[in-house]
Structure formats: structure tokens, C-alpha cells
Design an enzyme around this catalytic site. Structure first.
Site, PDB file in Angstrom:
ATOM      1  N   GLU A 149      -7.553 -11.729   3.826  1.00 45.75           N
ATOM      2  CA  GLU A 149      -8.374 -10.552   3.525  1.00 45.75           C
ATOM      3  C   GLU A 149      -8.946 -10.643   2.109  1.00 45.75           C
ATOM      4  O   GLU A 149      -8.214 -10.495   1.129  1.00 45.75           O
ATOM      5  CB  GLU A 149      -7.542  -9.266   3.659  1.00 45.75           C
ATOM      6  CG  GLU A 149      -6.972  -9.053   5.047  1.00 45.75           C
ATOM      7  CD  GLU A 149      -6.068  -7.831   5.127  1.00 45.75           C
ATOM      8  OE1 GLU A 149      -5.803  -7.197   4.078  1.00 45.75           O
ATOM      9  OE2 GLU A 149      -5.615  -7.515   6.240  1.00 45.75           O
ATOM     10  N   HIS A 155      -8.175  -7.387  -0.202  1.00 47.28           N
ATOM     11  CA  HIS A 155      -6.831  -6.853  -0.452  1.00 47.28           C
ATOM     12  C   HIS A 155      -6.189  -7.484  -1.690  1.00 47.28           C
ATOM     13  O   HIS A 155      -6.114  -8.707  -1.800  1.00 47.28           O
ATOM     14  CB  HIS A 155      -5.936  -7.111   0.766  1.00 47.28           C
ATOM     15  CG  HIS A 155      -4.549  -6.544   0.604  1.00 47.28           C
ATOM     16  ND1 HIS A 155      -4.185  -5.311   1.096  1.00 47.28           N
ATOM     17  CD2 HIS A 155      -3.451  -7.044  -0.019  1.00 47.28           C
ATOM     18  CE1 HIS A 155      -2.923  -5.079   0.799  1.00 47.28           C
ATOM     19  NE2 HIS A 155      -2.443  -6.122   0.121  1.00 47.28           N
ATOM     20  N   HIS A 215       0.853  -1.200   0.000  1.00 43.16           N
ATOM     21  CA  HIS A 215       0.000   0.000   0.000  1.00 43.16           C
ATOM     22  C   HIS A 215       0.886   1.246   0.000  1.00 43.16           C
ATOM     23  O   HIS A 215       0.569   2.243  -0.660  1.00 43.16           O
ATOM     24  CB  HIS A 215      -0.870   0.036   1.253  1.00 43.16           C
ATOM     25  CG  HIS A 215      -2.177  -0.675   1.131  1.00 43.16           C
ATOM     26  ND1 HIS A 215      -3.173  -0.260   0.274  1.00 43.16           N
ATOM     27  CD2 HIS A 215      -2.657  -1.767   1.767  1.00 43.16           C
ATOM     28  CE1 HIS A 215      -4.222  -1.067   0.396  1.00 43.16           C
ATOM     29  NE2 HIS A 215      -3.927  -1.995   1.282  1.00 43.16           N
ATOM     30  N   ASP A 217      -7.483  -1.941  -1.547  1.00 43.00           N
ATOM     31  CA  ASP A 217      -8.528  -2.658  -0.809  1.00 43.00           C
ATOM     32  C   ASP A 217      -9.838  -2.345  -1.513  1.00 43.00           C
ATOM     33  O   ASP A 217     -10.238  -1.171  -1.601  1.00 43.00           O
ATOM     34  CB  ASP A 217      -8.583  -2.196   0.643  1.00 43.00           C
ATOM     35  CG  ASP A 217      -7.327  -2.577   1.417  1.00 43.00           C
ATOM     36  OD1 ASP A 217      -6.718  -3.602   1.075  1.00 43.00           O
ATOM     37  OD2 ASP A 217      -6.952  -1.847   2.355  1.00 43.00           O
TER      38      ASP A 217
END
Length: 238
Positions: free
Chosen positions: A216, A219, A152, A159
């Protein structure tokens, strides 16, 4: 004679009424056409405002909305609706590297053909914000160690979720940033609709150069962005 005059008056009134109605219809048609022209002009102007990647390096940071109007946004860290319970971005913007933006736009075009589009929760994240997250959740299973940096922080991770073109968010089983097994990609003990939605997102993103992490569902990392440098710039706000 009086009857003829009376009939003539009635005829004039009928013609006048008909002309008045036709005038109103014409005015309404003109008004509708003007509104249509206004909408077309607005759409045309929006398209003209979109920028081109032509002169940019693949590692340049760009504001995604400047290059595509096909996405939706719910940038949680510009609000208090996140696991930090505080606003850590000065304003809601989605920045990525150019190569990430290109891959996202390509993936989104494919998804749009299926009646859905990408909705963003987070994009590029300044490394200083990564430190705040680590203070709250110092668990590398959920938050990257800021000393090493997250993708990120490199502008290569996003996301995301999916929503219909009418703005109805697809059911993915949990909210964004849900820390638990229900958010795991390898948890198949979920309703088929949720599994299908996750599969559509995952397969499409992987097709366009992204890879996921097990814990996740939201993600995605661009494989080509993992070797870029960690950044800490903060984007300008209006």
C-alpha cells in the site's frame, strides 16, 4: 464677461469632478485596506486557536487539526467512497497520538518547502471498525486482524497522499485502498512521474520515523507507535 463666467463654471466642474474621483479612489483604497486587515486578523486568530503539545503526554490522543492548519483531508470512512461501500465514522475527524502528530507536522513542514502537503484518507481507527473491515476483507495482506489490532487502532498509522498547496492531488498510480500490484511499493513498472511522487512521500515519511508496508503506497506506521495499546474510543462530533 459671459466667457469668463462660463470658463469659471467649467473650471469648477473640472475641480469638482477631480475631487469626486479622488474621493472614490480614497474610498476604494480604504475598502481594500479594510479587507486586507480582515484577512490578516482571520489568519492571526486561526494561529491563536492552534493548541500546544507542551502539557500533553506522547501517548495522548489529539485531533490533528487543533495543532496544525497545514494539512488537507479526504477522510473516506466518513463517506461511502471506500472499499466498505458504507459510512463507518459518524463524522470526519483525524485523531492520532501526540507523538504521531508531532512527526506528521515535521514531515509536512518539510514537504511544504517543496510545494506540496499531506492529505489524509484515514488516521486513528476504532477497533470496532477494524472488525467490520475484517468481515469484508479477511486477508492480513490488506486488513489487520482485529483480534490483534492494527496500528491504525493504536493511533500510530495514517493513510495519506500528497497534493500541491493549491489542492491538486499528485498522481500516485491508484486510488486509496486499491487492492492490487499497481499499489505495491516494489512495482516499478509505472510512469516515472508516479514513481517520483511515491518516492518523495516515502523518503520524507521515513526520515521522520515512519515505515511503509509493501502492498500500500498510502499507508505509513510510526515506528514509535507500534507498542501502544489498541483503542476503541469514538471521537465527539460537532
Amino acid at each position: 464677461m459671459k466667457f469668463k463666467v462660463f470658463s469659471l463654471v467649467i473650471l469648477v466642474m473640472i475641480i469638482s469632478c477631480k475631487n469626486s474621483q479622488e474621493k472614490k479612489i480614497n474610498e476604494q483604497e480604504i475598502e481594500v485596506e479594510a479587507k486586507v486587515d480582515t484577512v490578516k486578523k482571520a489568519v492571526s486568530e486561526t494561529k491563536k486557536k492552534l493548541k500546544s503539545f507542551a502539557s500533553l503526554s506522547d501517548t495522548t490522543f489529539v485531533r490533528l487539526a487543533d495543532f496544525s492548519d497545514g494539512f488537507s483531508y479526504d477522510l473516506r470512512y466518513a463517506t461511502k467512497n471506500n472499499f466498505l461501500k458504507e459510512k463507518v465514522y459518524d463524522c470526519a475527524e483525524c485523531y492520532t497520538r501526540v507523538k504521531t502528530a508531532k512527526a506528521l507536522i515535521a514531515a509536512n513542514k518539510e514537504l511544504e518547502k517543496k510545494g506540496v502537503r499531506i492529505k489524509f484518507f484515514d488516521c486513528y481507527r476504532p477497533n470496532s471498525v477494524q472488525y467490520k473491515m475484517w468481515e469484508i476483507v479477511p486477508n492480513p495482506q490488506y486488513v489487520a486482524n482485529p483480534k490483534k489490532g492494527s496500528i491504525h487502532n493504536k493511533g500510530g498509522a495514517v493513510d495519506i497522499t500528497l497534493e500541491t498547496l493549491n489542492g491538486e492531488q499528485l498522481d500516485m498510480g491508484t486510488d486509496f485502498d486499491f487492492f492490487g500490484k499497481r499499489a505495491y511499493h516494489d512495482n516499478f513498472d509505472l510512469p516515472q512521474e508516479i514513481l517520483d511522487n511515491r518516492k518523495l512521500l516515502k523518503e520524507t515519511m521515513e526520515k521522520h520515523g515512519f515505515w511503509s508496508i509493501r502492498t500500500e503506497w498510502w499507508h505509513y506506521n510510526l515506528a514509535a507507535g507500534s507498542n501502544d495499546r489498541v483503542a476503541n474510543f469514538k471521537w465527539p462530533c460537532p
